[in-house]
Design a protein around this motif. Sequence first.
Motif, PDB file in Angstrom:
ATOM      1  N   ALA A 423       0.826  -1.202   0.000  1.00  0.00           N
ATOM      2  CA  ALA A 423       0.000   0.000   0.000  1.00  0.00           C
ATOM      3  C   ALA A 423       0.863   1.256   0.000  1.00  0.00           C
ATOM      4  CB  ALA A 423      -0.924  -0.016   1.215  1.00  0.00           C
ATOM      5  N   ALA A 424       1.942   1.195   0.824  1.00  0.00           N
ATOM      6  CA  ALA A 424       2.829   2.358   0.880  1.00  0.00           C
ATOM      7  C   ALA A 424       3.557   2.557  -0.448  1.00  0.00           C
ATOM      8  CB  ALA A 424       3.835   2.185   2.018  1.00  0.00           C
ATOM      9  N   TRP A 425       3.900   1.439  -1.089  1.00  0.00           N
ATOM     10  CA  TRP A 425       4.618   1.533  -2.359  1.00  0.00           C
ATOM     11  C   TRP A 425       3.746   2.177  -3.442  1.00  0.00           C
ATOM     12  CZ3 TRP A 425       9.553   0.365  -1.710  1.00  0.00           C
ATOM     13  CH2 TRP A 425      10.385   0.373  -2.819  1.00  0.00           C
ATOM     14  N   MET A 426       2.454   1.893  -3.381  1.00  0.00           N
ATOM     15  CA  MET A 426       1.533   2.481  -4.350  1.00  0.00           C
ATOM     16  C   MET A 426       1.141   3.911  -3.977  1.00  0.00           C
ATOM     17  SD  MET A 426      -0.908  -0.842  -4.910  1.00  0.00           S
ATOM     18  CE  MET A 426      -1.960   0.016  -6.072  1.00  0.00           C
ATOM     19  N   ASP A 427       1.459   4.308  -2.750  1.00  0.00           N
ATOM     20  CA  ASP A 427       1.119   5.646  -2.276  1.00  0.00           C
ATOM     21  C   ASP A 427       2.188   6.625  -2.777  1.00  0.00           C
ATOM     22  OD1 ASP A 427       0.291   7.860  -0.991  1.00  0.00           O
ATOM     23  OD2 ASP A 427       0.542   7.101   1.055  1.00  0.00           O
ATOM     24  N   ASP A 428       1.765   7.599  -3.592  1.00  0.00           N
ATOM     25  CA  ASP A 428       2.728   8.556  -4.129  1.00  0.00           C
ATOM     26  C   ASP A 428       2.743   9.862  -3.346  1.00  0.00           C
ATOM     27  OD1 ASP A 428       0.315   9.608  -4.874  1.00  0.00           O
ATOM     28  OD2 ASP A 428       0.939  10.159  -6.909  1.00  0.00           O
ATOM     29  N   ARG A 429       2.196   9.834  -2.123  1.00  0.00           N
ATOM     30  CA  ARG A 429       2.272  11.041  -1.298  1.00  0.00           C
ATOM     31  C   ARG A 429       3.720  11.306  -0.904  1.00  0.00           C
ATOM     32  NH1 ARG A 429      -1.541  10.086   3.615  1.00  0.00           N
ATOM     33  NH2 ARG A 429      -0.534   8.056   3.425  1.00  0.00           N
ATOM     34  N   LEU A 430       4.061  12.567  -0.868  1.00  0.00           N
ATOM     35  CA  LEU A 430       5.422  12.974  -0.515  1.00  0.00           C
ATOM     36  C   LEU A 430       5.477  13.202   0.985  1.00  0.00           C
ATOM     37  CD1 LEU A 430       5.966  15.439  -3.490  1.00  0.00           C
ATOM     38  CD2 LEU A 430       6.724  13.067  -3.304  1.00  0.00           C
TER      39      LEU A 430
END
Length: 697
Positions: A423-430
């Motif tokens: 999930a984190a890997w797909m999360d593109d939040r900076l």
Amino acid sequence: MSASDETPIFEVIERLIPILRRRGLMIGLAGLVSAGASGVATQMMTKKYRATATLQLRPKADQEVRVQGVSSLDLRGFQETERYFRTQVQLLKSRTIADAVALKYTDLRGEELQSHQLMGRIEARPRERSELVDLSVVDPDPEVALLLTNLVAAEYVAQNLDVRRKAAADARRWLARQLEENEVRIKSSRASLQAYKEEEDLAEIEEVVSARSQRMREVDVSFGEISAQALLLKAELSSHRALMRQGRYEDLATALSTADLKVLSSSLAKSRAEKARLSSVFGEKHPEIISAASEITRLEVLLQEEVERGVSTEAAALEILEAKRDGLAAEVERAKTELLTRSGHTATYETLKADLDRAVLFQERLGRRADELRLASETQLNNVRVVDMAVLPKKHFSPSTPVNMGLGFALGLLGGVGVAVGAAWMDDRLLSPASIKEHLHVPFLGLVPHLAREEGVPIELMTYVNPRSGASENVRSVRALIEHGTGARPRRLLVTSSIAGEGKTSTTVRLGIAFAQSGRRVLVIEGDLLKARLHDTFDVPSVPGVTDVLQGNLALNDAIRTTPVEGLDLLAAGEFTGSASRKLLASAEMDSLLKAADDLYDLVIIDTPPSALLSDASDLSRVVDGVVVVVRSGVRAGVVLHTLDRLQRVGANILGVVLNDVATESYAGNHYGYGYGYGYGYGHAYGDAGSESKSAK
């Protein structure tokens, strides 16, 4: 390994630790749920019971009756080598054993059992460095497991004994054939002697035999004895050499049975017993285990050397016997020649008589060996015995609830970690410096942590009011990177963001303060005409300002306002008249204004509107030395990438990104910052009335 090689590893760890902290509860719950499900599934599985009997495979079990000359026939089927034990394990699980046990089980229980089913449930495990083998049978019914284990053990012992008895029977049959053949020879010799006596009328030949013929008989007797001894010794030597080629030195030691070999065998047996005892207490690397293993190796080497000397002694003895036999044969031939010369009749008679005597003597010796072998067969000792019969297993061994729950818990944790990381890997939040480098591929200048608002102090001036705070130090680090880490020392800086509410105005003020405190004369220009706020921060009027200077209504010196920060001045926005005012920022007059400011100040910092919403930053980026992009923690990478792309298309020199409003709990303990955080923003609708939201920092 170089620093460049290590960086990706640190980046992965840097991203992984915050993920595990944020998702720790979820990961733990996944492990607990998986463990619980494994426990429930285990309770629904068929339980299996294992009954175990212990067998001993003895290297030599028939020494009570030693049969010289044919002992090699009884050595087949046992040895202490690893190959031997592997063979015995396969025999225990063989179809022959399974067929016999299945029949006996059917007779006892009245239930049909297929041999192939039984073969898959038999287990045999040799114990290391011992003569013991653990024999087990697995079954859902503990009583069936017990019965089958004991039946397999008994059948294996019985079949092993039967094989050994058959081998002894084969040896007896061979001796019987030899006896029959020699009996025919005796009869033929006796008939030839009698026929010669009758033909030559030598009824009184015994009385006239001289002392010369007496010597010949004595030689014949000796020849027969030595020939028999040589024959038997040759058979023994052949057997012993075969054993030596197979590496069965301990069997040879027992067969040779010299005083030295008995002592060495006894010492070796004691050393192995001692090591087996130590192995049950200590690990394989324990000094006492290593010492015991070394002693066993030493004794085995001595035993091998003594056995080889024994076999060599036998070979030498055989050579001596054969030489003696050949000498006696030559003497017999000489005596025959002499007797024939002196008395042809007497010599012929003596020759026939000697042949008969030799055949009779050999028959007697073969008969004694046959008797000894018969006795050995009747008192045959098995080399396999049951040390411990199987007992009824009280607990099942499979499935194991603790083991399955442990595995389930581990798999649950791994699954939880995988889901969290995915999930984190797909999360593109900076959210971190690593995410800035991964998604944006531009230099990372530093982070500014979240700051709690203090009453009466503008959020933009927090680092000025608290110069020793971690946030102040972070801003100074950003200033140092801009000043010394981006190439030439910039004279004009532009600060922008992608969307409203990311903290570009606060960052502009803080950078201006940091540069002023470093000794440089700094002018901050309010380039965000649509939503000017810098004049409120420093509590000065917004008019006159930039627009007034650009329209030629006022000189630059007259529009500049001083601030409480020494070395820091402000050029406010001025009067805003809509799009016409904004067009002035891209005019030649703006370039003239900046040139005039360059003569008065060491550094000019321009605060501009968000680049994703308005083009002001793109227009102004062409007349500055570098652009600093402010990114609020949590903003999507795609939004910032759009901003960077717009700036790069007009040739802007992007110095790097400042990550703003980083939360303490999400980034505490990293090797970049101090564990602080702050926030700021307009909301995402640019141009709304009012100042910066009080909840944003």
